[in-house]
Write an enzyme that holds these catalytic residues in place. Sequence first.
Site, PDB file in Angstrom:
ATOM      1  N   CYS A 192      38.494  36.242  46.331  1.00 34.58           N
ATOM      2  CA  CYS A 192      37.216  37.027  46.547  1.00 34.58           C
ATOM      3  C   CYS A 192      36.190  36.959  45.316  1.00 34.58           C
ATOM      4  O   CYS A 192      36.814  36.665  44.171  1.00 34.58           O
ATOM      5  CB  CYS A 192      37.842  38.409  46.704  1.00 34.58           C
ATOM      6  SG  CYS A 192      36.373  39.740  46.727  1.00 34.58           S
ATOM      7  N   SER A 210      34.801  39.258  43.423  1.00 30.81           N
ATOM      8  CA  SER A 210      34.966  40.373  42.286  1.00 30.81           C
ATOM      9  C   SER A 210      35.751  39.681  41.294  1.00 30.81           C
ATOM     10  O   SER A 210      35.562  39.948  40.204  1.00 30.81           O
ATOM     11  CB  SER A 210      35.442  41.614  43.049  1.00 30.81           C
ATOM     12  OG  SER A 210      35.050  42.026  44.268  1.00 30.81           O
ATOM     13  N   HIS A 216      33.555  37.659  39.429  1.00 28.10           N
ATOM     14  CA  HIS A 216      32.845  38.166  38.304  1.00 28.10           C
ATOM     15  C   HIS A 216      33.371  38.435  37.011  1.00 28.10           C
ATOM     16  O   HIS A 216      32.777  38.286  35.852  1.00 28.10           O
ATOM     17  CB  HIS A 216      32.377  39.392  38.860  1.00 28.10           C
ATOM     18  CG  HIS A 216      31.286  39.330  39.974  1.00 28.10           C
ATOM     19  ND1 HIS A 216      30.062  38.929  39.774  1.00 28.10           N
ATOM     20  CD2 HIS A 216      31.089  39.896  41.259  1.00 28.10           C
ATOM     21  CE1 HIS A 216      29.323  38.716  40.660  1.00 28.10           C
ATOM     22  NE2 HIS A 216      29.887  39.535  41.725  1.00 28.10           N
ATOM     23  N   HIS A 226      43.016  41.134  43.659  1.00 27.22           N
ATOM     24  CA  HIS A 226      43.006  42.465  44.345  1.00 27.22           C
ATOM     25  C   HIS A 226      43.224  42.616  45.860  1.00 27.22           C
ATOM     26  O   HIS A 226      43.139  43.550  46.350  1.00 27.22           O
ATOM     27  CB  HIS A 226      41.618  43.124  43.816  1.00 27.22           C
ATOM     28  CG  HIS A 226      40.273  42.564  44.344  1.00 27.22           C
ATOM     29  ND1 HIS A 226      39.652  41.292  43.781  1.00 27.22           N
ATOM     30  CD2 HIS A 226      39.749  42.910  45.304  1.00 27.22           C
ATOM     31  CE1 HIS A 226      38.959  41.171  44.270  1.00 27.22           C
ATOM     32  NE2 HIS A 226      38.878  41.873  45.445  1.00 27.22           N
ATOM     33  N   CYS A 246      40.337  43.600  51.223  1.00 28.12           N
ATOM     34  CA  CYS A 246      39.080  43.930  50.544  1.00 28.12           C
ATOM     35  C   CYS A 246      38.059  43.503  51.568  1.00 28.12           C
ATOM     36  O   CYS A 246      37.217  44.043  51.850  1.00 28.12           O
ATOM     37  CB  CYS A 246      39.031  42.777  49.185  1.00 28.12           C
ATOM     38  SG  CYS A 246      37.404  43.023  48.510  1.00 28.12           S
TER      39      CYS A 246
HETATM   40 CU    CU Z   1      37.172  41.790  47.054  1.00 28.19          CU
END
Ligand code: CU
Length: 367
Positions: free
Chosen positions: A40, A42, A45, A61, A168
């Site tokens: 993902c 995130s 990042h 996550h 997610c």
């Molecule tokens: Cu995510």
Amino acid sequence: MRAKAAVLYEAGTPLRIEEVEVLPPQRGEVQVRMYAGGVCHSDLHVMKGDLYMPTPVILGHEGSGIVEQVGEGVTSVQPGDHVIPIWRVSCGACEYCTGGRPALCDVGTQVRVTGLMPDGTTRFRINGTPVRHFAGVSTFSQLSTMPEAAVLKIPQDFPLDKAALLGCGVITGVGAVVNAAKVRMGSSVAVFGCGGIGLNAIQGARIVGALTIIGVDVVDRKLEYARKLGATHTINAAQQDPVEAIKELTGGKGVDYAFEAIGLPKTIEQAYAATRKMGLCVVIGVTRADVRVGINANEMVYAEKTLMGSLYGSSRPKIDLLKLIDMYRSGKLLLDELLTRTYPLEQINEAYAALERGEVARSLVLA
Ligand code: CU
């Protein structure tokens, strides 16, 4: 116990596969043998340093796994149970938790920002040095110890690879449409960014019966995925002005609902501009911490537009994830179309490179 994990030592450097020591679950904790971790944005990042996180840290996550052992006092799961990690730890007692908005719990924020368990310590070690958790769940490890509040038991017969997508991408995208915006049947929707979250906002819009669903991206392959998941129109923003194109498709008015699933000031401003009078613009994408957007305040007043944010699909994960499982089983929620590739944990850096190139709808690393 020892396990292989992908460790981030410093933002801007590749993840390293390391042998880590995973401490047993303490009171109120659960140790999960991960089946898969979702690739993902995130995490990316954090890898790039856009989202600050103390290191070393084990990211990941989203995912799925099987409970290996449980600490004292754990009642909701037992060894052998299949689970989905929930990346926003919640205390269960504050006004947000009891008010049905556990993602807004302050404990979740604290766990996310510090990379520590709620008690302020970690359950990972490399040569005796503590390694931090990501969002309390760290799914890029073969074994991960997490708070009981961060695991949800799912039906044993539900495929673990499909389950790994829900925690997610699916719940955040579908939830933004269903819970945050409450998109009405027959309405028009635009989604900026057709990655893992945006594609699920598109599928959420399809599920609730939106009539016009416009996917916006700069990568043609992602626009193809968007059409598979329910977009009725797609716009390549590298080739045409998306705001103009959306107005053209909506009789000059703009859309009833716009979703921004990228996290860039420019696309947030475009999504807002593409929202019609009395419309609603929902920001889902995560930006760098210092980012500001420019919104014309008079436009907000004269056009009575609403700008809002949505975290974790504004959902109640422990209820909504089970509903999503049933929706997949009934054929309403598409997951097979989302799962583009799987990689072994050793190839996690390649998995993220492919994500950055826009090659995948969603990929998994298998523990
Ligand atoms: Cu995510």
